[in-house]
Design a protein around this motif. Structure first.
Motif, PDB file in Angstrom:
ATOM      1  N   SER A   8      14.281  12.797 -17.495  1.00  0.00           N
ATOM      2  CA  SER A   8      14.380  11.865 -18.072  1.00  0.00           C
ATOM      3  C   SER A   8      13.369  10.751 -18.037  1.00  0.00           C
ATOM      4  O   SER A   8      12.786  10.442 -16.610  1.00  0.00           O
ATOM      5  CB  SER A   8      15.720  11.119 -18.415  1.00  0.00           C
ATOM      6  N   VAL A   9      12.755   9.935 -18.880  1.00  0.00           N
ATOM      7  CA  VAL A   9      11.892   8.917 -18.669  1.00  0.00           C
ATOM      8  C   VAL A   9      12.418   7.518 -19.040  1.00  0.00           C
ATOM      9  O   VAL A   9      12.869   7.347 -20.050  1.00  0.00           O
ATOM     10  CB  VAL A   9      10.567   9.065 -19.533  1.00  0.00           C
ATOM     11  N   THR A  10      12.130   6.513 -18.285  1.00  0.00           N
ATOM     12  CA  THR A  10      12.927   5.155 -18.423  1.00  0.00           C
ATOM     13  C   THR A  10      12.217   4.315 -19.155  1.00  0.00           C
ATOM     14  O   THR A  10      12.657   3.446 -19.701  1.00  0.00           O
ATOM     15  CB  THR A  10      13.497   4.477 -17.070  1.00  0.00           C
ATOM     16  N   SER A  11      10.951   4.532 -19.291  1.00  0.00           N
ATOM     17  CA  SER A  11       9.938   3.570 -20.010  1.00  0.00           C
ATOM     18  C   SER A  11       8.764   4.388 -20.580  1.00  0.00           C
ATOM     19  O   SER A  11       8.367   5.385 -19.952  1.00  0.00           O
ATOM     20  CB  SER A  11       9.761   2.237 -19.133  1.00  0.00           C
ATOM     21  N   SER A  12       8.300   3.744 -21.575  1.00  0.00           N
ATOM     22  CA  SER A  12       6.898   4.348 -21.993  1.00  0.00           C
ATOM     23  C   SER A  12       5.972   4.214 -21.069  1.00  0.00           C
ATOM     24  O   SER A  12       5.918   3.174 -20.563  1.00  0.00           O
ATOM     25  CB  SER A  12       6.411   3.840 -23.300  1.00  0.00           C
ATOM     26  N   GLY A  13       4.968   5.191 -20.761  1.00  0.00           N
ATOM     27  CA  GLY A  13       3.866   5.195 -19.958  1.00  0.00           C
ATOM     28  C   GLY A  13       3.056   6.461 -19.953  1.00  0.00           C
ATOM     29  O   GLY A  13       3.411   7.369 -20.365  1.00  0.00           O
ATOM     30  N   ALA A  14       1.966   6.214 -19.170  1.00  0.00           N
ATOM     31  CA  ALA A  14       1.069   7.553 -19.237  1.00  0.00           C
ATOM     32  C   ALA A  14       1.510   8.592 -17.839  1.00  0.00           C
ATOM     33  O   ALA A  14       1.712   8.076 -16.921  1.00  0.00           O
ATOM     34  CB  ALA A  14      -0.379   7.160 -18.923  1.00  0.00           C
ATOM     35  N   ALA A  15       1.894   9.724 -18.449  1.00  0.00           N
ATOM     36  CA  ALA A  15       2.339  10.604 -17.414  1.00  0.00           C
ATOM     37  C   ALA A  15       1.497  11.324 -16.895  1.00  0.00           C
ATOM     38  O   ALA A  15       0.338  11.557 -17.686  1.00  0.00           O
ATOM     39  CB  ALA A  15       3.518  11.362 -17.966  1.00  0.00           C
ATOM     40  N   THR A  16       1.333  12.031 -15.659  1.00  0.00           N
ATOM     41  CA  THR A  16       0.598  12.994 -15.186  1.00  0.00           C
ATOM     42  C   THR A  16       1.175  14.230 -14.724  1.00  0.00           C
ATOM     43  O   THR A  16       2.159  14.029 -14.054  1.00  0.00           O
ATOM     44  CB  THR A  16      -0.402  12.387 -14.191  1.00  0.00           C
TER      45      THR A  16
END
Length: 242
Positions: free
Chosen positions: A93-101
């Motif tokens: 899961s991802v808790t907040s929007s952002g650029a992932a790598t």
């Protein structure tokens, strides 16, 4: 990908993943003339879990590898596709929007797909997958934004790789810097594992599917079950369809 046989331990694999990611991000930043690469922020806390994968290799039974928190967590998973094992699934899961790598190491011929909660493929390492391949390249270089929500990784062989060939792999995810490192060692299912766990509803469904002999019950035949073991192995027809 680099062969996992050259790594002495998980720590070495994780370090190689980090170096590969940093190199990819640095190339993009040089082209863009600016920015800083994500990395360890101070002293890093390390965590490790060793788990058995589900006997059913479908997205609903994905192995949980943790929560991706911007500038906090880094997620690593290390495992292998056994002979005749069509795919592995991992959820996070991802808790907040952002650029992932995303970074990978392992044997050649391994395909990595990122899917959203609904099963839509967002990024695909297969070169013939068009726009989703372009998205995968962005994900590798830290230029793909993931919104808050739940995601699934599907690890499989490329189409031209025989299913009998075992493949080892490692995958890493981060979003900016990190101070907590989470390693998941995903082992093959133990013989006799029940993929439905203690979920009463799924157990009830399994009982219905397993009613009668495998020769007289079409659902049991689809699952690849026997009279003594109603759920399928990881290479069953049902798993290939899901």
């Amino acid at each position: 990908m680099v062969s996992l046989s050259s790594y002495a331990d998980v720590g070495g694999m994780a370090q190689s993943l980090q170096q590969s990611i940093d190199a990819a991000v640095k190339r993009v930043q040089q082209q863009a003339a600016g920015g800083t690469s994500g990395g360890a922020a101070g002293k890093v806390q390390e965590y490790e879990q060793s788990v058995n994968k589900s006997a059913l290799n479908a997205a609903p039974f994905a192995t949980n590898i943790g929560t991706l928190v911007k500038d906090t967590s880094r997620l690593n998973v290390f495992s292998s596709l056994a002979a005749n094992d069509p795919a592995d699934f991992y959820k996070f899961s991802v808790t907040s929007s952002g650029a992932a790598t995303l970074g990978t190491v392992g044997d050649a011929g391994v395909r990595v797909q990122l899917m959203d909660r609904g099963g839509k493929v967002l990024a695909d390492s297969n070169k013939d997958s068009g726009a989703t391949y372009d998205a995968f390249q962005k994900l590798k270089s830290g230029q793909m934004t993931l919104d808050k929500g739940d995601y699934t990784l599907r690890i499989a062989r490329e189409k031209d790789v025989p299913v009998k060939d075992a493949k080892s792999y490692g995958v890493q995810l981060r979003m900016g810097n990190y101070s907590k490192d989470y390693d998941t060692i995903a082992k093959q299912p133990a013989k006799g594992d029940n993929p439905f766990g203690n979920n009463a509803k799924l157990q009830g469904l399994a009982s219905i599917l397993g009613a009668g002999s495998s020769s007289s019950n079409p659902a049991s035949m689809l699952l690849g079950a026997s009279t003594s073991d109603y759920y399928a192995g990881r290479g069953s027809l049902l798993n290939a369809l899901l």
